[in-house]
Design a protein around this motif. Sequence first.
Motif, PDB file in Angstrom:
ATOM      1  N   THR A 116       0.800  -1.228   0.000  1.00 36.50           N
ATOM      2  CA  THR A 116       0.000   0.000   0.000  1.00 36.50           C
ATOM      3  C   THR A 116       0.831   1.276   0.000  1.00 36.50           C
ATOM      4  N   MET A 120      -0.321   5.217  -0.588  1.00 38.88           N
ATOM      5  CA  MET A 120      -0.231   6.195   0.493  1.00 38.88           C
ATOM      6  C   MET A 120       0.646   7.380   0.107  1.00 38.88           C
ATOM      7  N   THR A 123      -1.228   9.658  -2.468  1.00 38.74           N
ATOM      8  CA  THR A 123      -2.248  10.517  -1.866  1.00 38.74           C
ATOM      9  C   THR A 123      -1.617  11.612  -1.020  1.00 38.74           C
ATOM     10  N   LEU A 124      -0.527  11.267  -0.317  1.00 33.85           N
ATOM     11  CA  LEU A 124       0.117  12.251   0.558  1.00 33.85           C
ATOM     12  C   LEU A 124       0.759  13.371  -0.252  1.00 33.85           C
ATOM     13  N   ILE A 154      -2.750  12.549   6.166  1.00 31.73           N
ATOM     14  CA  ILE A 154      -2.156  11.510   7.021  1.00 31.73           C
ATOM     15  C   ILE A 154      -3.212  10.855   7.921  1.00 31.73           C
ATOM     16  N   CYS A 155      -3.568  11.501   8.995  1.00 30.56           N
ATOM     17  CA  CYS A 155      -4.459  10.789   9.940  1.00 30.56           C
ATOM     18  C   CYS A 155      -5.231  11.735  10.854  1.00 30.56           C
ATOM     19  N   THR A 212      -6.749   4.947   3.140  1.00 34.76           N
ATOM     20  CA  THR A 212      -5.923   6.040   2.616  1.00 34.76           C
ATOM     21  C   THR A 212      -6.689   7.333   2.386  1.00 34.76           C
ATOM     22  N   VAL A 238      -4.067  -0.540   7.164  1.00 35.03           N
ATOM     23  CA  VAL A 238      -3.555   0.505   6.271  1.00 35.03           C
ATOM     24  C   VAL A 238      -3.514   1.839   7.000  1.00 35.03           C
ATOM     25  N   LYS A 239      -4.545   2.115   7.779  1.00 33.23           N
ATOM     26  CA  LYS A 239      -4.616   3.381   8.502  1.00 33.23           C
ATOM     27  C   LYS A 239      -3.492   3.501   9.525  1.00 33.23           C
ATOM     28  N   ARG A 242      -0.288   4.117   7.755  1.00 35.58           N
ATOM     29  CA  ARG A 242      -0.326   5.500   7.261  1.00 35.58           C
ATOM     30  C   ARG A 242       0.072   6.496   8.354  1.00 35.58           C
ATOM     31  N   SER A 357      -6.442   8.164  -4.446  1.00 36.23           N
ATOM     32  CA  SER A 357      -6.397   6.812  -3.888  1.00 36.23           C
ATOM     33  C   SER A 357      -6.929   5.792  -4.891  1.00 36.23           C
TER      34      SER A 357
END
Length: 367
Positions: A116, A120, A123-124, A154-155, A212, A238-239, A242, A357
């Motif tokens: 992944t 990631m 998208t970032l 990110i998160c 993502t 995945v989270k 990330r 994504s």
Amino acid sequence: MPLSRPAVTAALPGVALAVAIGLVATLVATAVPVVGGPVPAVVIGAVVGWLVRRRSASDAGAPATAIGTASAATASGLGALQPGVKFASARVLQFAVVLLGAQLSIGEVLRIGGETLPVMLSTLVVCLLAAWGIGRLLRVSSALRTLIGVGTGICGASAIAAVTPVIGAVSADVAYAMSTIFLCNIAAVFVFPLLGHALGLSQHAFGVFAGTAVNDTSSVVATATVYGRQATDTAVVVKLVRTLMIIPIVVGLAGLEARRTAREQAASVGAPGRAGGVRVFRLVPWFLIGFLVVVLLRTVGVLPAAAAPGFSTAATFLITVALAAIGLSTDFAALRRAGFRPMLLGIALWVLVAGTSLGAQAVFGLL
């Protein structure tokens, strides 16, 4: 650096109020999981802070219209609460970031990250570049577009928590960034599963998509759960992987901040800047070093996997308490001055990240 006894005593009222608000926000999150704890904490804290300052101004005979017109007025309006609010919004928040490391092991990073990581990173990169470009076009302040960018890319709350002390973001910017992230999270819970079914995404593909493209962990879980159990399992892992993107982003921002400060200091004394002489270890915030240590302890088994949920719960609560403190010190006048542009930036980034994504998964053969 340990606090002296007088400092601890001075901090107790503000910390106690932040903890109380954090408990209420946690109850809200338990009743409505999709909302999570941090956003209600910011909202409740902001309302309570406004009431405290209004009462303080009323007791002092100041006009209500003057409340919140400047950061100094905001701080003085909190009175005895201010030391504890400042402590909770900084130190408590940083300690929460350290505890987030207990959710990860190096093995999990290697197993999931290899598949992944391209998605990631795509998208970032798109999110951060768009935050800089679109944010400048919309005339959003540098700190606010950074918070919205890292929160989206990110998160969510965890990234905002990590970046806030590095760039010295003010409480109004943090509150606005959190509000923007919350709006997009709520929309994702309803829109993304419908989009996934319309596109015929597999459980795994949707899990990567949710992991993502959705910001906050609670919203990732809520969004993926609507789609299916396998999607949920994939999305959570995945989270968590990330979340590691916090480290290079914060180190990079710390470096840029150090260079900017060095240039300003050099200019103020009329000497040439020496930004390039900044030592690397001084750029790494202590809480990120702590985060990596906890990840290592989890990997070697000192922290068992069974302990991860407890650490995650503790970290979430501490972030909630810290954001309650940030809410308490929120300057409503600054929020009004920010206008609609930051919210428009957040929505634009959310759409771009979702599209990137799906596009990246198609390019790398994950759909």
